[in-house]
Design a protein around this motif. Structure first.
Motif, PDB file in Angstrom:
ATOM      1  N   ASP A 155      31.786  64.693  13.815  1.00  0.00           N
ATOM      2  CA  ASP A 155      30.438  64.164  14.029  1.00  0.00           C
ATOM      3  C   ASP A 155      30.197  62.893  13.226  1.00  0.00           C
ATOM      4  OD1 ASP A 155      29.653  66.262  15.766  1.00  0.00           O
ATOM      5  OD2 ASP A 155      29.356  67.569  14.023  1.00  0.00           O
ATOM      6  N   ASN A 156      30.938  62.733  12.143  1.00  0.00           N
ATOM      7  CA  ASN A 156      30.866  61.514  11.318  1.00  0.00           C
ATOM      8  C   ASN A 156      32.278  60.941  11.213  1.00  0.00           C
ATOM      9  OD1 ASN A 156      27.945  61.780  10.271  1.00  0.00           O
ATOM     10  ND2 ASN A 156      28.856  63.773   9.774  1.00  0.00           N
ATOM     11  N   PRO A 157      32.740  60.311  12.290  1.00  0.00           N
ATOM     12  CA  PRO A 157      34.153  59.912  12.352  1.00  0.00           C
ATOM     13  C   PRO A 157      34.509  58.817  11.367  1.00  0.00           C
ATOM     14  CG  PRO A 157      32.946  59.035  14.232  1.00  0.00           C
ATOM     15  CD  PRO A 157      32.012  59.960  13.521  1.00  0.00           C
ATOM     16  N   GLY A 158      35.795  58.732  11.108  1.00  0.00           N
ATOM     17  CA  GLY A 158      36.343  57.640  10.319  1.00  0.00           C
ATOM     18  C   GLY A 158      36.913  56.574  11.241  1.00  0.00           C
ATOM     19  N   THR A 159      37.807  55.765  10.674  1.00  0.00           N
ATOM     20  CA  THR A 159      38.418  54.673  11.436  1.00  0.00           C
ATOM     21  C   THR A 159      39.907  54.616  11.114  1.00  0.00           C
ATOM     22  OG1 THR A 159      36.363  53.396  11.339  1.00  0.00           O
ATOM     23  CG2 THR A 159      38.359  52.199  11.947  1.00  0.00           C
ATOM     24  N   ALA A 160      40.706  54.375  12.125  1.00  0.00           N
ATOM     25  CA  ALA A 160      42.143  54.147  11.942  1.00  0.00           C
ATOM     26  C   ALA A 160      42.603  53.162  13.005  1.00  0.00           C
ATOM     27  CB  ALA A 160      42.924  55.457  12.050  1.00  0.00           C
ATOM     28  N   LEU A 161      43.691  52.471  12.724  1.00  0.00           N
ATOM     29  CA  LEU A 161      44.229  51.518  13.679  1.00  0.00           C
ATOM     30  C   LEU A 161      44.978  52.240  14.778  1.00  0.00           C
ATOM     31  CD1 LEU A 161      45.577  48.676  11.357  1.00  0.00           C
ATOM     32  CD2 LEU A 161      43.365  48.814  12.519  1.00  0.00           C
ATOM     33  N   ASN A 177      39.802  52.173  15.708  1.00  0.00           N
ATOM     34  CA  ASN A 177      39.311  53.150  16.674  1.00  0.00           C
ATOM     35  C   ASN A 177      38.645  54.293  15.911  1.00  0.00           C
ATOM     36  OD1 ASN A 177      38.927  54.140  19.256  1.00  0.00           O
ATOM     37  ND2 ASN A 177      40.972  54.992  19.460  1.00  0.00           N
ATOM     38  N   PRO A 178      37.504  54.815  16.387  1.00  0.00           N
ATOM     39  CA  PRO A 178      36.924  55.996  15.734  1.00  0.00           C
ATOM     40  C   PRO A 178      37.887  57.181  15.817  1.00  0.00           C
ATOM     41  CG  PRO A 178      35.349  54.975  17.238  1.00  0.00           C
ATOM     42  CD  PRO A 178      36.673  54.339  17.505  1.00  0.00           C
ATOM     43  N   VAL A 179      38.069  57.864  14.677  1.00  0.00           N
ATOM     44  CA  VAL A 179      39.027  58.971  14.608  1.00  0.00           C
ATOM     45  C   VAL A 179      38.410  60.120  13.811  1.00  0.00           C
ATOM     46  CG1 VAL A 179      41.061  57.467  14.748  1.00  0.00           C
ATOM     47  CG2 VAL A 179      40.081  58.034  12.510  1.00  0.00           C
ATOM     48  N   PRO A 180      38.968  61.330  13.961  1.00  0.00           N
ATOM     49  CA  PRO A 180      38.510  62.432  13.117  1.00  0.00           C
ATOM     50  C   PRO A 180      38.678  62.094  11.637  1.00  0.00           C
ATOM     51  CG  PRO A 180      39.888  63.246  14.903  1.00  0.00           C
ATOM     52  CD  PRO A 180      39.996  61.758  14.920  1.00  0.00           C
ATOM     53  N   ARG A 181      37.709  62.528  10.832  1.00  0.00           N
ATOM     54  CA  ARG A 181      37.767  62.299   9.391  1.00  0.00           C
ATOM     55  C   ARG A 181      38.099  63.617   8.721  1.00  0.00           C
ATOM     56  NH1 ARG A 181      33.868  61.903   5.225  1.00  0.00           N
ATOM     57  NH2 ARG A 181      32.277  62.594   6.710  1.00  0.00           N
ATOM     58  N   VAL A 182      39.235  63.658   8.050  1.00  0.00           N
ATOM     59  CA  VAL A 182      39.693  64.886   7.402  1.00  0.00           C
ATOM     60  C   VAL A 182      38.992  65.015   6.061  1.00  0.00           C
ATOM     61  CG1 VAL A 182      41.683  66.131   6.498  1.00  0.00           C
ATOM     62  CG2 VAL A 182      41.903  64.787   8.599  1.00  0.00           C
ATOM     63  N   VAL A 183      38.168  66.070   5.941  1.00  0.00           N
ATOM     64  CA  VAL A 183      37.336  66.248   4.754  1.00  0.00           C
ATOM     65  C   VAL A 183      37.656  67.540   4.006  1.00  0.00           C
ATOM     66  CG1 VAL A 183      35.453  64.864   5.677  1.00  0.00           C
ATOM     67  CG2 VAL A 183      35.509  67.315   6.149  1.00  0.00           C
ATOM     68  N   PHE A 243      52.719  64.390  13.198  1.00  0.00           N
ATOM     69  CA  PHE A 243      52.786  63.024  12.685  1.00  0.00           C
ATOM     70  C   PHE A 243      51.782  62.145  13.411  1.00  0.00           C
ATOM     71  CE2 PHE A 243      54.440  58.683  12.821  1.00  0.00           C
ATOM     72  CZ  PHE A 243      54.522  58.403  11.461  1.00  0.00           C
ATOM     73  N   THR A 244      51.736  62.275  14.730  1.00  0.00           N
ATOM     74  CA  THR A 244      50.803  61.468  15.510  1.00  0.00           C
ATOM     75  C   THR A 244      49.363  61.762  15.119  1.00  0.00           C
ATOM     76  OG1 THR A 244      52.287  61.121  17.385  1.00  0.00           O
ATOM     77  CG2 THR A 244      49.921  61.126  17.856  1.00  0.00           C
ATOM     78  N   MET A 245      49.012  63.037  14.962  1.00  0.00           N
ATOM     79  CA  MET A 245      47.638  63.357  14.567  1.00  0.00           C
ATOM     80  C   MET A 245      47.312  62.828  13.180  1.00  0.00           C
ATOM     81  SD  MET A 245      46.639  67.071  16.192  1.00  0.00           S
ATOM     82  CE  MET A 245      48.091  67.968  15.616  1.00  0.00           C
ATOM     83  N   SER A 246      48.307  62.792  12.289  1.00  0.00           N
ATOM     84  CA  SER A 246      48.048  62.267  10.948  1.00  0.00           C
ATOM     85  C   SER A 246      47.783  60.768  10.971  1.00  0.00           C
ATOM     86  CB  SER A 246      49.233  62.566  10.021  1.00  0.00           C
ATOM     87  OG  SER A 246      50.349  61.723  10.288  1.00  0.00           O
ATOM     88  N   GLN A 247      48.306  60.077  11.981  1.00  0.00           N
ATOM     89  CA  GLN A 247      48.078  58.645  12.119  1.00  0.00           C
ATOM     90  C   GLN A 247      46.781  58.363  12.880  1.00  0.00           C
ATOM     91  OE1 GLN A 247      50.472  56.531  10.547  1.00  0.00           O
ATOM     92  NE2 GLN A 247      51.004  58.595   9.866  1.00  0.00           N
ATOM     93  N   GLN A 248      46.233  59.377  13.519  1.00  0.00           N
ATOM     94  CA  GLN A 248      44.999  59.243  14.295  1.00  0.00           C
ATOM     95  C   GLN A 248      43.828  59.880  13.562  1.00  0.00           C
ATOM     96  OE1 GLN A 248      45.803  61.055  18.085  1.00  0.00           O
ATOM     97  NE2 GLN A 248      47.102  59.380  18.789  1.00  0.00           N
ATOM     98  N   ALA A 249      43.863  59.865  12.255  1.00  0.00           N
ATOM     99  CA  ALA A 249      42.799  60.471  11.461  1.00  0.00           C
ATOM    100  C   ALA A 249      42.582  59.636  10.202  1.00  0.00           C
ATOM    101  CB  ALA A 249      43.156  61.911  11.094  1.00  0.00           C
TER     102      ALA A 249
END
Length: 216
Positions: free
Chosen positions: A99-105, A112-118, A151-157
């Motif tokens: 709901d409060n996304p982060g940003t990653a390339l 691009n807006p991405v999931p933010r791991v909190v 690995f891909t999900m870790s780069q998309q967060a």
């Protein structure tokens, strides 16, 4: 005595990637006009939320029949229920703020807006078992289910919890491993882990990408 057939051996055929979603299901113009969503993008669906699951089931059956009519040996659900190949699974995990996304390339180098791991990444329940059961109920051929790789999900967060991206990738790997086991238990013949970012981020992939994939 050993005998061999004179016929050439045949390689089983299967769909690679997502099958095109029909225009009545998803707004293709909106989808084409943006980068692949990493967080939820419910605005892409043309069908009212009340009827969306039923419409996705209908589209999945059409995708299954198209693969069968094409003569494919291994059938997928076409990823009809996904806004992108990865966000369907990645946004179902705990420890992730969507709901409060982060940003990653992205792979193109654009933000691009991405999931933010909190918090700790965990999988509270199977994500794609129901999809697998639906696929099994609608084809008598071998089936394949696709899951985004760790690995891909870790780069998309955006990592706001773990000490480094490798630690986060290993947590994603544990979630993937639990999902893979449940998918095989549900009847999947093949489970495919999608890792396109190993090509896009070769240095990080060399450092821990294979380790994360093996753990998954």
């Amino acid at each position: 005595m050993t005998t061999t057939s004179s016929r050439p051996s045949l390689l089983p055929t299967s769909l690679v990637g997502s099958y095109a979603q029909p225009d009545w299901l998803i707004d293709r113009a909106k989808l084409a006009g943006r980068f692949p969503p990493r967080v939820r993008a419910r605005e892409l669906w043309r069908v009212d939320p009340e009827y969306l699951a039923q419409a996705q089931d209908d589209a999945t059956v059409l995708a299954i029949r198209a693969q069968e009519e094409a003569g494919l040996d291994i059938i997928t659900d076409g990823e009809m229920r996904r806004e992108s190949y990865s966000n369907h699974f990645a946004t179902a995990l705990e420890g992730v703020d969507i709901d409060n996304p982060g940003t990653a390339l992205d792979r193109s180098g654009h933000p691009n807006p991405v999931p933010r791991v909190v918090g700790p990444i965990t999988r509270p329940a199977p994500v794609q078992v129901a999809d697998t059961e639906f696929l099994l109920a609608n084809t008598d051929r071998a089936i394949k289910v696709t899951v985004p790789g760790p690995f891909t999900m870790s780069q998309q967060a955006q990592n706001d919890h773990y000490p480094d991206l490798e630690s986060m990738a290993m947590a994603y790997a544990d979630a993937c491993n639990a999902e893979v086991k449940d998918l095989f238990a549900a009847g999947a013949d093949i489970v495919q882990l999608d890792e396109p970012y190993r090509q896009a981020r070769p240095d990080a992939a060399r450092a821990y990408g294979l380790k994360a994939l093996n753990r998954a």
